[in-house]
Scaffold this active site. Structure first.
Site, PDB file in Angstrom:
ATOM      1  N   SER A  21     -25.654  34.496 -11.452  1.00 33.51           N
ATOM      2  CA  SER A  21     -25.836  33.779 -12.600  1.00 33.51           C
ATOM      3  C   SER A  21     -27.239  33.948 -13.210  1.00 33.51           C
ATOM      4  O   SER A  21     -28.237  34.730 -13.099  1.00 33.51           O
ATOM      5  CB  SER A  21     -25.384  32.381 -12.562  1.00 33.51           C
ATOM      6  OG  SER A  21     -25.152  31.827 -14.038  1.00 33.51           O
ATOM      7  N   GLU A  39     -15.387  36.896 -15.764  1.00 34.42           N
ATOM      8  CA  GLU A  39     -16.561  35.933 -15.925  1.00 34.42           C
ATOM      9  C   GLU A  39     -16.500  34.643 -16.904  1.00 34.42           C
ATOM     10  O   GLU A  39     -16.874  33.508 -16.682  1.00 34.42           O
ATOM     11  CB  GLU A  39     -17.903  36.810 -16.338  1.00 34.42           C
ATOM     12  CG  GLU A  39     -18.413  37.803 -15.368  1.00 34.42           C
ATOM     13  CD  GLU A  39     -19.363  37.183 -14.222  1.00 34.42           C
ATOM     14  OE1 GLU A  39     -19.409  36.040 -14.141  1.00 34.42           O
ATOM     15  OE2 GLU A  39     -19.941  37.906 -13.469  1.00 34.42           O
ATOM     16  N   HIS A  55     -16.360  33.254 -13.690  1.00 34.46           N
ATOM     17  CA  HIS A  55     -17.915  33.273 -12.972  1.00 34.46           C
ATOM     18  C   HIS A  55     -17.977  32.343 -11.898  1.00 34.46           C
ATOM     19  O   HIS A  55     -17.398  31.223 -11.969  1.00 34.46           O
ATOM     20  CB  HIS A  55     -18.640  32.580 -14.482  1.00 34.46           C
ATOM     21  CG  HIS A  55     -19.997  32.684 -14.155  1.00 34.46           C
ATOM     22  ND1 HIS A  55     -20.817  33.914 -14.122  1.00 34.46           N
ATOM     23  CD2 HIS A  55     -20.824  31.652 -14.079  1.00 34.46           C
ATOM     24  CE1 HIS A  55     -22.028  33.350 -13.945  1.00 34.46           C
ATOM     25  NE2 HIS A  55     -22.406  32.173 -13.985  1.00 34.46           N
TER      26      HIS A  55
END
Length: 502
Positions: free
Chosen positions: A214, A332, A427
């Protein structure tokens, strides 16, 4: 202001004690001791490892140093008790995000997990995620024990977040130009500490691999584009990030900074510098809520510290000497845009990281025409996943491979077994597979793969398929699922929808 020579000289002054540390290994007993150029540190023995926490790598960025680049730490003479994590950076408290610890601006510390065996060991340098406004190295998910048990030396560091590390105040006061890069400069300062100190802990400063998901991945890409950070690491592991991580002009950041100051009730930087930190965090929250896009505080290309955006640097061959793994999870966007919401609410500007809303809306019609059999919610999740994560990651891999850089690409497809994301790989779902701690055998094999990548520079999954380097002819990608395999140009029909957009 940070001075490169200070860190270099510090590294040179470390040479003698570093050599002694490598030859003798870290001191025995329950209280391992290492001498650094800043002063002696005493850690703890834990589960067969030597662990040091809360070591200052820069001067506290408080008072007149707020919103300024990091400066070298003040040396100490008495042994520093490095048994506990340092304070976490200032950030909002969000119920669903557990970031334990006390907040303070005096947060620029790092942590080391070292094998007991004599080195030199390859170094894994972890950069936490959290959108550059949340997170800390002390979060349990970033524990370094699994890597250290695999024979690597693991380092993690805190860096300033939100307005403290990523707001651009240069248009308000030229003396603060480049303030949006302070969070990156914090990480760079920690990497310089590694170059000057890690030998004494048994680490090899010539074999440093960056690791992060991330924002931790996006920050790696930006560091790779910063000339001052060259030579501080050999490999990058960019998972759920990409090359479109910055603003090319100061205008968006300047607008966000002005909203922040208005929300804080101040007119100039002199007043903002003296404002209590909690008031800045509160004003930051108002500025983020009012922003017309996601992540209003981000690094700005300033032409000096950051001459160009990461994707442009990759295309220009500025990263060609780095070894790079780039990857995403399959779904994600589902974390912030779950199916029930995606089926009922169209895209809004604040969801988007890169595209203007009108272009995203136009692209939605092309998705519907190309994938008419997909449910609306799945189409939207795929499109939003591509906008922030997959296509920027793909473009970075393409650019790096085209410039001659050693590149591999991976997609994490392991679905959640239960809960709100059952059947999906949202994610962050790959975190335990990267840092260790996953319960199933594939998680252990995947973590071992990342350890081998840091050790050898050749990523390979034990018992899995041969993982070829990425190139634009075959676009071969490792798919991590119940039966890991290689796919040529995965979702190529979707990829072509983004040509000319990102």
């Amino acid at each position: 202001m940070i001075e490169r020579r200070d860190f270099i000289l510090g590294g040179l002054s470390a040479a003698a004690c570093a050599a002694r540390g490598q030859a003798a290994g870290i001191g025995g007993g329950d209280r391992p001791r290492v001498v650094t150029p800043s002063g002696p540190v005493i850690g703890r023995r834990a589960d067969g490892l030597a662990v040091f926490k809360g070591i200052p790598f820069a001067r506290p960025p408080v008072g007149p140093l707020r919103f300024r680049p990091p400066e070298p730490p003040v040396p100490w003479r008495s042994p520093l008790d490095a048994a506990a994590f340092g304070p976490i950076p200032w950030q909002p408290r969000i119920p669903m995000v557990d970031v334990p610890g006390t907040m303070a601006e005096d947060c620029l510390t790092l942590n080391v997990w070292a094998p007991v065996a004599k080195g030199p060991h390859p170094v894994v340098f972890s950069i936490y995620g959290g959108g550059n406004f949340l997170g800390a190295a002390s979060q349990p998910g970033y524990d370094g024990a699994a890597f250290a048990k695999a024979g690597l030396l693991f380092v993690s560091c805190n860096y300033r977040l939100g307005a403290f590390g990523f707001a651009e105040f240069g248009t308000i006061d030229p003396a603060f130009a480049g303030s949006s890069l302070n969070g990156l400069l914090d990480i760079e300062a920690a990497l310089r500490w590694v170059q000057g100190n890690i030998d004494a802990f048994g680490g090899d400063p010539e074999r440093v691999t960056l690791l992060g998901l991330s924002a931790g991945a996006k920050n790696q890409a930006t560091l790779a584009a910063m000339p001052s950070a060259r030579g501080l690491f050999r490999r990058v592991t960019i998972l759920s990030g990409g090359g479109e991580t910055v603003d090319r002009t100061a205008a968006p950041g300047a607008a966000a900074a002005r909203v922040l100051m208005d929300a804080a009730g101040v007119r100039d930087m002199a007043a903002l510098v003296t404002l209590p930190a909690e008031q800045i965090v509160a004003a930051q929250g108002k500025a983020m809520a009012a922003a017309e896009r996601g992540f209003p505080f981000r690094p700005v290309v300033d032409g000096r510290l950051l001459p160009m955006a990461p994707i442009d640097a990759a295309r220009a061959g500025r990263m060609a000497g780095l070894e790079m793994v780039v990857g995403t999870t399959r779904d994600e966007a589902a974390l912030a845009y779950p199916p029930a919401l995606a089926a009922t609410r169209a895209f809004v500007a604040s969801q988007l990281a890169h595209l203007p809303l009108e272009r995203m809306q136009a692209l939605e019609a092309r998705y519907a025409a190309t994938f008419p059999a997909l449910p609306l919610a799945e189409r939207r999740i795929r499109q939003l996943t591509a906008e922030e994560y997959w296509i920027p990651a793909l473009r970075l891999a393409e650019a790096h491979a085209a410039s001659g850089g050693r590149t591999w690409m991976v997609r994490f497809d392991v679905p959640a077994a239960a809960g709100p994301f059952a059947g999906m790989a949202p994610h962050g779902s790959d975190s335990a597979f990267v840092y260790g701690g996953g319960a199933d055998p594939l998680a252990a094999r995947t973590h071992a793969m990342w350890a081998d990548w840091a050790r050898t520079g050749r990523p390979a999954l034990d018992g899995g398929p041969a993982w070829p380097r990425y190139d634009l002819r075959t676009r071969e990608t490792l798919i991590l699922d119940a039966a890991p395999h290689i796919e040529r140009d995965p979702r190529g029909d979707e990829r072509t929808l983004w040509d000319g957009l990102l």
